[in-house]
Write a protein that holds these residues in place. Structure first.
Motif, PDB file in Angstrom:
ATOM      1  N   MET A 172       0.836  -1.199   0.000  1.00  0.00           N
ATOM      2  CA  MET A 172       0.000   0.000   0.000  1.00  0.00           C
ATOM      3  C   MET A 172       0.865   1.242   0.000  1.00  0.00           C
ATOM      4  N   SER A 173       0.486   2.229  -0.786  1.00  0.00           N
ATOM      5  CA  SER A 173       1.183   3.514  -0.819  1.00  0.00           C
ATOM      6  C   SER A 173       0.331   4.571  -0.139  1.00  0.00           C
ATOM      7  N   LEU A 174       0.984   5.410   0.637  1.00  0.00           N
ATOM      8  CA  LEU A 174       0.324   6.545   1.261  1.00  0.00           C
ATOM      9  C   LEU A 174       0.904   7.804   0.641  1.00  0.00           C
ATOM     10  N   ILE A 175       0.071   8.547  -0.090  1.00  0.00           N
ATOM     11  CA  ILE A 175       0.523   9.762  -0.766  1.00  0.00           C
ATOM     12  C   ILE A 175      -0.052  10.972  -0.047  1.00  0.00           C
ATOM     13  N   GLN A 176       0.837  11.872   0.338  1.00  0.00           N
ATOM     14  CA  GLN A 176       0.440  13.102   1.006  1.00  0.00           C
ATOM     15  C   GLN A 176       0.177  14.183  -0.045  1.00  0.00           C
ATOM     16  N   VAL A 177      -1.047  14.696  -0.078  1.00  0.00           N
ATOM     17  CA  VAL A 177      -1.415  15.772  -0.993  1.00  0.00           C
ATOM     18  C   VAL A 177      -1.535  17.048  -0.170  1.00  0.00           C
ATOM     19  N   ILE A 178      -0.635  17.986  -0.404  1.00  0.00           N
ATOM     20  CA  ILE A 178      -0.544  19.199   0.402  1.00  0.00           C
ATOM     21  C   ILE A 178      -1.211  20.357  -0.326  1.00  0.00           C
TER      22      ILE A 178
ATOM     23  N   GLU B  71      -3.530   5.131  -0.648  1.00  0.00           N
ATOM     24  CA  GLU B  71      -4.288   5.958   0.288  1.00  0.00           C
ATOM     25  C   GLU B  71      -3.850   7.404   0.137  1.00  0.00           C
ATOM     26  N   ILE B  72      -4.807   8.306   0.101  1.00  0.00           N
ATOM     27  CA  ILE B  72      -4.529   9.737  -0.049  1.00  0.00           C
ATOM     28  C   ILE B  72      -4.684  10.427   1.299  1.00  0.00           C
ATOM     29  N   LEU B  73      -3.650  11.152   1.695  1.00  0.00           N
ATOM     30  CA  LEU B  73      -3.679  11.966   2.915  1.00  0.00           C
ATOM     31  C   LEU B  73      -3.668  13.429   2.488  1.00  0.00           C
ATOM     32  N   ALA B  74      -4.836  14.064   2.472  1.00  0.00           N
ATOM     33  CA  ALA B  74      -4.954  15.460   2.048  1.00  0.00           C
ATOM     34  C   ALA B  74      -4.830  16.373   3.259  1.00  0.00           C
TER      35      ALA B  74
ATOM     36  N   GLY C 175       4.670  14.622   7.033  1.00  0.00           N
ATOM     37  CA  GLY C 175       4.341  13.459   6.220  1.00  0.00           C
ATOM     38  C   GLY C 175       5.452  12.432   6.213  1.00  0.00           C
ATOM     39  N   LYS C 176       6.672  12.911   6.160  1.00  0.00           N
ATOM     40  CA  LYS C 176       7.819  11.995   6.186  1.00  0.00           C
ATOM     41  C   LYS C 176       7.835  11.198   7.490  1.00  0.00           C
ATOM     42  N   ALA C 177       7.536  11.862   8.602  1.00  0.00           N
ATOM     43  CA  ALA C 177       7.481  11.178   9.899  1.00  0.00           C
ATOM     44  C   ALA C 177       6.352  10.153   9.950  1.00  0.00           C
ATOM     45  N   GLN C 178       5.299  10.386   9.163  1.00  0.00           N
ATOM     46  CA  GLN C 178       4.169   9.465   9.107  1.00  0.00           C
ATOM     47  C   GLN C 178       4.391   8.321   8.128  1.00  0.00           C
ATOM     48  N   GLY C 179       5.513   8.345   7.439  1.00  0.00           N
ATOM     49  CA  GLY C 179       5.849   7.258   6.532  1.00  0.00           C
ATOM     50  C   GLY C 179       5.188   7.319   5.170  1.00  0.00           C
TER      51      GLY C 179
ATOM     52  N   SER D  28      12.447  12.271   1.259  1.00  0.00           N
ATOM     53  CA  SER D  28      13.151  11.126   0.694  1.00  0.00           C
ATOM     54  C   SER D  28      12.368  10.536  -0.469  1.00  0.00           C
ATOM     55  N   GLY D  29      11.036  10.537  -0.373  1.00  0.00           N
ATOM     56  CA  GLY D  29      10.200  10.078  -1.476  1.00  0.00           C
ATOM     57  C   GLY D  29      10.060  11.151  -2.534  1.00  0.00           C
ATOM     58  N   PRO D  30       9.401  10.834  -3.653  1.00  0.00           N
ATOM     59  CA  PRO D  30       9.202  11.836  -4.698  1.00  0.00           C
ATOM     60  C   PRO D  30       8.294  12.970  -4.260  1.00  0.00           C
ATOM     61  N   VAL D  31       8.556  14.160  -4.768  1.00  0.00           N
ATOM     62  CA  VAL D  31       7.719  15.340  -4.535  1.00  0.00           C
ATOM     63  C   VAL D  31       7.362  15.922  -5.906  1.00  0.00           C
TER      64      VAL D  31
END
Length: 243
Positions: A1-7, A32-35, A65-69, A91-94
């Motif tokens: 599962m991927s968790l993507i942070q949408v800021i 999963e999207i984290l908006a 978001g990085k701290a949340q993985g 560390s992940g893509p932005v």
């Protein structure tokens, strides 16, 4: 599962919900999207001053978001505020939504038009076209001459103005695709694509698919060169929490 942070770099909760809905509509099963949005800053981003303030909120959210993985981050403002600084921190893509939309447009058309909000933001779009190397691909830029938050006032006036500008762009510009130049326009793209019979590209959706692809390929932000993590040095005052 991927968790993507949408800021969403502004503080509008309503716009954050709009952006999150657009992201979830295209996310693959297992994504999963984290908006999220900052708790302080500006409620809309409509100039260089606003972008400078918003960039700090973006960095705060990337750090969180990085701290949340999270697997990757999306900056959901068409000015892509703080993009390179966020890449240093992450560390992940932005991915920025202007960057994503412009790249996507060049994959499906030789020329594209941009429809955005206030005329004063057109210069920001032009700067990004130059920065990303897409100046010669952009046929024209259009502004609906309404502020960003008009997209969230419930009247539908801004949405209709976006529609009319897209129709005008198709009729006059000779472009093969249209890029929507505001995160608050994200949910309009699918209906406009069907109505106009040509790609109308929302950068939020495009960025989700790009982050998913980069994560699947095992690519994060390169830490070889200028996007290496920031040099360790003490931050003082209001910036201590970014240490």
């Amino acid at each position: 599962m991927s968790l993507i942070q949408v800021i969403n770099p502004n503080t509008s909760l309503a716009m954050t919900e709009t952006i999150g809905a657009a992201a979830r509509a295209v996310a693959a099963p297992g994504t999963e999207i984290l908006a999220v949005c900052p708790t302080h800053g500006v409620e809309s981003i409509e100039g260089h001053f606003d972008e400078a303030i918003a960039a700090i909120g973006v960095l705060e959210q990337v750090k969180r978001g990085k701290a949340q993985g999270v697997s990757g981050h999306i900056i959901a403002c068409f000015g892509d505020p703080g993009l390179l600084a966020a890449r240093e921190l992450a560390s992940g893509p932005v991915i920025g939504i202007a960057e994503a939309a412009m790249h996507t447009a060049t994959l499906v058309a030789t020329r594209f038009s941009i429809v955005t909000t206030l005329p004063r933001t057109l210069v920001i779009a032009r700067h990004l076209l130059q920065q990303y190397g897409f100046t010669h691909h952009c046929a024209a830029l259009h502004a609906i001459d309404l502020p960003v938050l008009a997209l969230e006032d419930g009247s539908g006036v801004a949405q209709e103005k976006v529609r009319q500008r897209c129709i005008q762009a198709k009729r006059e510009d000779g472009s093969g695709a249209i890029v929507l130049g505001c995160g608050g326009m994200a949910t309009l793209a699918q209906d406009l694509t069907k109505e106009l019979g040509m790609p109308v590209i929302d950068g939020v959706s495009a960025a989700v698919k790009m982050v998913e692809s980069l994560v699947a390929l095992g690519f994060g932000t390169s830490k070889h060169g200028d996007l290496d993590y920031p040099l360790e040095k003490p931050l003082s005052g209001a910036f201590q929490h970014l240490n």
